[in-house]
Write a protein that holds these residues in place. Structure first.
Motif, PDB file in Angstrom:
ATOM      1  N   THR A 161      35.756  39.822  40.778  1.00  0.00           N
ATOM      2  CA  THR A 161      36.794  38.868  41.058  1.00  0.00           C
ATOM      3  C   THR A 161      37.604  38.818  39.516  1.00  0.00           C
ATOM      4  O   THR A 161      37.568  37.587  38.933  1.00  0.00           O
ATOM      5  CB  THR A 161      36.601  37.136  41.412  1.00  0.00           C
ATOM      6  OG1 THR A 161      35.441  36.877  40.499  1.00  0.00           O
ATOM      7  CG2 THR A 161      35.838  37.432  42.795  1.00  0.00           C
ATOM      8  N   VAL A 162      38.220  39.896  39.202  1.00  0.00           N
ATOM      9  CA  VAL A 162      39.006  39.745  38.018  1.00  0.00           C
ATOM     10  C   VAL A 162      40.333  39.666  38.277  1.00  0.00           C
ATOM     11  O   VAL A 162      40.921  40.593  39.194  1.00  0.00           O
ATOM     12  CB  VAL A 162      38.677  41.080  37.241  1.00  0.00           C
ATOM     13  CG1 VAL A 162      39.427  41.316  36.062  1.00  0.00           C
ATOM     14  CG2 VAL A 162      37.302  41.305  36.951  1.00  0.00           C
ATOM     15  N   LYS A 163      41.202  38.710  37.699  1.00  0.00           N
ATOM     16  CA  LYS A 163      42.434  38.455  37.857  1.00  0.00           C
ATOM     17  C   LYS A 163      43.301  38.826  36.681  1.00  0.00           C
ATOM     18  O   LYS A 163      42.682  38.712  35.582  1.00  0.00           O
ATOM     19  CB  LYS A 163      42.740  36.933  38.390  1.00  0.00           C
ATOM     20  CG  LYS A 163      42.298  36.876  39.682  1.00  0.00           C
ATOM     21  CD  LYS A 163      42.540  35.389  40.306  1.00  0.00           C
ATOM     22  CE  LYS A 163      42.012  35.063  41.534  1.00  0.00           C
ATOM     23  NZ  LYS A 163      42.460  33.557  41.863  1.00  0.00           N
ATOM     24  N   HIS A 164      44.606  38.783  36.695  1.00  0.00           N
ATOM     25  CA  HIS A 164      45.496  39.151  35.492  1.00  0.00           C
ATOM     26  C   HIS A 164      46.478  38.029  35.370  1.00  0.00           C
ATOM     27  O   HIS A 164      47.163  37.848  36.306  1.00  0.00           O
ATOM     28  CB  HIS A 164      46.224  40.456  35.570  1.00  0.00           C
ATOM     29  CG  HIS A 164      45.354  41.541  35.843  1.00  0.00           C
ATOM     30  ND1 HIS A 164      44.858  42.326  34.410  1.00  0.00           N
ATOM     31  CD2 HIS A 164      44.778  42.236  36.652  1.00  0.00           C
ATOM     32  CE1 HIS A 164      44.028  43.139  35.032  1.00  0.00           C
ATOM     33  NE2 HIS A 164      43.989  43.086  36.404  1.00  0.00           N
ATOM     34  N   ILE A 165      46.384  36.966  34.425  1.00  0.00           N
ATOM     35  CA  ILE A 165      47.043  35.829  34.223  1.00  0.00           C
ATOM     36  C   ILE A 165      47.564  35.658  32.882  1.00  0.00           C
ATOM     37  O   ILE A 165      46.698  35.561  31.730  1.00  0.00           O
ATOM     38  CB  ILE A 165      46.367  34.548  34.651  1.00  0.00           C
ATOM     39  CG1 ILE A 165      45.955  34.518  36.193  1.00  0.00           C
ATOM     40  CG2 ILE A 165      47.419  33.171  34.585  1.00  0.00           C
ATOM     41  CD1 ILE A 165      45.110  33.524  36.856  1.00  0.00           C
ATOM     42  N   ASP A 166      48.637  35.600  32.805  1.00  0.00           N
ATOM     43  CA  ASP A 166      49.338  35.719  31.420  1.00  0.00           C
ATOM     44  C   ASP A 166      48.887  36.361  30.198  1.00  0.00           C
ATOM     45  O   ASP A 166      48.357  35.889  29.236  1.00  0.00           O
ATOM     46  CB  ASP A 166      49.398  34.067  30.847  1.00  0.00           C
ATOM     47  CG  ASP A 166      49.944  33.321  32.075  1.00  0.00           C
ATOM     48  OD1 ASP A 166      50.920  33.618  32.297  1.00  0.00           O
ATOM     49  OD2 ASP A 166      49.890  31.944  31.730  1.00  0.00           O
TER      50      ASP A 166
END
Length: 838
Positions: free
Chosen positions: A168-173
């Motif tokens: 569950t790797v997301k990309h945020i800012d």
């Protein structure tokens, strides 16, 4: 001029190391041979114009380097200000002026002090063109410019990515946000590097390989982690339920680096309060027990920032730091210990903010001290070399920044000017930010941009004053030395009013540090919704209680066996994480109360053991005597009776009213009665009987005569002249209740029984008188005829018989027989003939 530090390509050396100066008159090309060598020295070539030139000059020089594909030239310029504004120095990224323009500069226009040719340059060359304005005759003018160049390596792009065992790797800012981490679970990370290869002519061609990785540095702060400095994998466990900020830095063999910022989001440690109702957690078998479970969602944060007081322009409160006009250090501290322990990667990301009310910056010093001991000068208004402190009010000169002087008429201040403030006269605060990338220079550099303050009423003699606008400034010393320092630790801000001016005391309303990790509220906060909670048995196949009813928070349980019942409260969140799985609530189900004692006890005292009860009462159900109960402890009591025999005793606990009974036989102690006695020497043997009357069939006997029989025969000494005392002792050895010793004194005396009486009234031998010092209760006296007929009997004879029958009639003279029995003791019997003569 400032110069940019280049990354030198290891293994390349310019073969031409001399510097040369020339006057440009036509286009030239200089070839530089770059050869592979192990030395790390670097060479530079200098091109200069340092002479008069014509007004129509248009000359260039081309510099090329062999084997420079994938590398570039770093060009450093100085003396640009001496080029007339009508003349221009051009730099092109190639072998001619048709190549892309890199920079154009003169006294009025300077693109940069240092430029680098690009990887798109296919020839490894650059062109310098110097052009003068033909309309202006500057013949004889002296223009100076100088460019030095050296081979350099342009950091070629490579990228980093991260894989996680949570998937569950997301990309945020700009962050890799790893969530779905279950509380207390280990996370495995895999770093993925992507090194590029491009052989196209547009970029000049370059090749990168994973083998170019020099170091991999995981900067996870205080998160326990297993890794090495050249490890693409890391295993970590988050120590608490919160969000964490981390980073991984990869450097290649040429010193270029890429950084990947990471945020870990762990599942919530639920604010759950599973418990048993009602308290205490002790219940009787068959009771209904209520188990109650409740949980709340909680937001968790990942802040990398610190503050002393909130930096609010309107903040004026009692927590302000008063800055009096005395030469003293005001030390303000920030202890950062819960922000993940990251190190500072880039000094450009550090920012100091102050909300300050102060008049003259000429007497103010501000220094930031890091946990690593670095001291960064933010503002240095006081000249430490000054030998005197001018009087502001008297029109003296205020020194600032190493001797730069100002007249008090145009003093520059922070915030509102010259408010004559004190600790009780608090003015307004203004917010100033200090960071390396600020558009403005330092406070000292920006003197000329100060704003004139029009309100002159506060200054003596209508003096004027300038105010430094609130906003962003560079520190006087950049934050570069902070790189690599830990964020955690003690940060200190030292503020000093150096007393150059009087009556301009100030206040520091607040200050903060921002480490520039670019966190937005969305990144900082997270919450994971808890979706279910349920009570379960640890072993559903072997329940020790029965569920009566159930839902997600409350369950009713009926204990069916005694002991400790364990229940687990399972909570699951939206990530599928099982939380509090190991949390157990225990119910102590009270066991049946029991009492026990020995079936038979001695000495009329019994010890009674009580199990599974702290409080209760005893009662006698059967038994002849009185019973007394004494509590020794919660588990032990004593019962004491005043009569031997069987007793039935009942105990009732006060919680569950469980009852139990026990029967106890209070066995008597061994008992025998051999009494002291007096006997006549002429009497026959007597029997001493020590038979135990307690009922102990296994009792043993031991006489002082050595006999072990129950009875012994004692024969008196017939020759005793007066009396003789014998001590006879017997010991009863009991099999149940101990031993008993009994002793008797047997006194043998010489007795006198008359064989004739003359009841004629003359006072002599008129009665049958027994002579002997007997310790008896009395005599039994009987008289028989020669034919054995009983003619007289007296059970309480008093030595007063005068030869009559039982009716008081006189017996005829003749021979009779007497029988005397001594009452008490051994009841000895004496017989003999008796003659009656009148």
């Amino acid at each position: 001029m400032k110069s940019k530090v280049s990354k030198i390509c290891k293994g390349f050396l310019l073969t031409l190391l001399s510097s040369f100066f020339f006057q440009l008159g036509n286009s030239q090309e200089i070839a530089l041979d770059l050869v592979d060598t192990e030395t790390t020295d670097k060479g530079t070539i200098s091109l200069s114009v340092n002479t008069a030139y014509s007004s129509s000059m248009y000359d260039s020089v081309v510099v090329c380097g062999a084997n420079l594909v994938g590398n570039a030239f770093l060009l450093s310029f100085d003396s640009i200000a001496s080029i007339h504004e009508s003349d221009t120095l051009f730099v092109y990224d190639g072998k001619s002026s048709d190549a892309p323009l890199l920079a154009s500069m003169n006294a009025g226009k300077m693109d940069t002090a240092a430029i680098t040719t690009t990887l798109a340059n296919p020839d490894g060359c650059f062109t310098v063109l110097f052009k003068t304005d033909t309309s202006i005759d500057l013949t004889g003018d002296s223009t100076r410019w100088h460019v030095s160049f050296e081979p350099t390596y342009i950091c070629q792009p490579f990228s980093l990515d991260l894989r996680s065992s949570t998937d569950t790797v997301k990309h945020i800012d700009g962050y890799k946000v790893i969530e779905g981490i279950c509380y207390g679970h280990q996370v495995s990370l895999e770093l993925v590097t992507d090194f590029h290869t491009d052989t196209g002519s547009a970029l000049g061609g370059y090749t990168q390989l994973p083998s170019m990785v020099d170091t991999v540095q995981w900067d996870l702060g205080n998160i326990p982690v297993n890794y090495s400095n050249f490890d693409f994998n890391a295993d970590l466990s988050l120590p608490a339920s919160k969000a964490y900020i981390a980073q991984v830095i990869v450097k290649d063999t040429l010193g270029c680096s890429e950084r990947l910022r990471i945020i870990f989001r762990q599942s919530n440690h639920p604010n759950a309060t599973p418990k048993v109702k009602p308290d205490p957690k002790e219940f009787c078998i068959g009771d209904t027990v209520s188990l109650f479970g409740h949980f709340n969602d909680t937001n968790y944060h990942a802040y990398i920032e610190a503050y002393e007081n909130p930096v609010d322009p309107s903040a004026k409160d009692t927590n302000s730091k008063y800055l009096p006009d005395v030469a003293q250090n005001n030390v303000l501290k920030l202890d950062i210990n819960d922000h993940d322990g990251l190190t500072i990667y880039d000094a450009n990301e550090v920012k100091l903010t102050m909300n300050i009310e102060h008049s003259h910056i000429g007497d103010l010093e501000v220094v930031l001290v890091s946990p690593c001991g670095d001291s960064i000068t933010i503002l240095n208004g006081f000249d430490p070399g000054s030998t005197s402190i001018p009087e502001l009010i008297k029109g003296g000169i205020v020194t600032f920044k190493s001797g730069v002087a100002q007249d008090p008429a145009t003093l520059i201040g922070l915030g509102k000017p010259y408010e004559f403030v004190s600790s009780t006269n608090v003015g307004d605060g203004f917010v100033y930010n200090f960071f390396d990338q600020a558009v403005r220079g330092s406070i000292a550099d920006e003197f000329s941009n100060a704003t004139l303050h029009t309100n002159v009423a506060m200054l003596p003699n209508n003096k004027m004053i300038k105010v430094m606008k609130a906003g962003d400034y560079k520190p006087e010393v950049n934050f570069k030395s902070l790189e690599g320092c830990s964020i955690n630790g003690e940060w200190k801000l030292i503020v000093r009013d150096c007393r150059i001016a009087h009556d301009d005391d100030g206040n520091l309303f607040g200050w903060s540090l921002d480490f520039g990790l670019g966190l937005t509220t969305k990144v900082k906060d997270h919450s994971v919704k808890l979706i279910s909670g349920q009570w379960v048995f640890p072993d559903p196949l072997n329940p020790d209680s029965l569920f009566v009813g159930t839902n997600d928070s409350t369950v009713f349980v009926v204990p069916i066996t005694s002991g400790i019942a364990k229940f687990e409260y399972h909570i699951q969140d939206e990530w599928g994480c099982p939380l509090w799985k190991d949390h157990k609530d225990e119910v102590k189900r009270l066991e049946r109360t029991t009492i026990s004692s020995k079936d038979t006890v001695c000495w009329q005292t019994a010890s009674i053991e009580v199990k599974n009860s702290k409080h209760g009462t005893f009662a006698k159900l059967a038994g002849t005597g009185k019973t007394l109960y004494n509590k020794v402890s919660a588990a032990e009591w004593t019962a004491k009776v005043n009569e031997d025999g069987w007793y039935k005793i009942e105990y009732t606990d006060s919680i569950c009213l469980y009852k139990d009974t026990t029967e106890i036989y209070f066995h008597p102690s061994p008992w025998a009665d051999i009494v002291s006695d007096s006997i006549c020497s002429q009497g026959g043997p007597i029997e001493l009987d020590a038979k135990d009357v307690s009922g102990d069939s296994l009792v043993q006997y031991l006489w002082s005569t050595g006999s072990t029989a129950e009875k012994i025969i004692f024969t008196p000494n017939a020759s005793v002249s007066s009396l003789e005392v014998d001590t006879i002792t017997v010991t009863l050895i009991g099999s149940r209740c101990g031993n008993l010793i009994d002793t008797a004194l047997i006194t043998t005396v010489k007795c006198d029984f008359p064989n004739i009486i003359t009841p004629n009234g003359d006072g002599t031998n008129n009665t049958f008188k027994i002579v002997g010092p007997f310790s008896v209760d009395g005599y039994s006296f009987e008289v028989y005829t020669r034919w054995g007929r009983l003619v007289y009997k007296n059970d309480d004879y008093q030595n007063d018989w005068e030869g009559t029958d039982s009716n008081g009639r006189k017996l005829v003279e003749g021979t009779y027989f007497y029988v005397v029995k001594l009452k008490g003791g051994s009841e000895q019997t004496y017989k003999g003939p008796l003659t009656i003569t009148r």
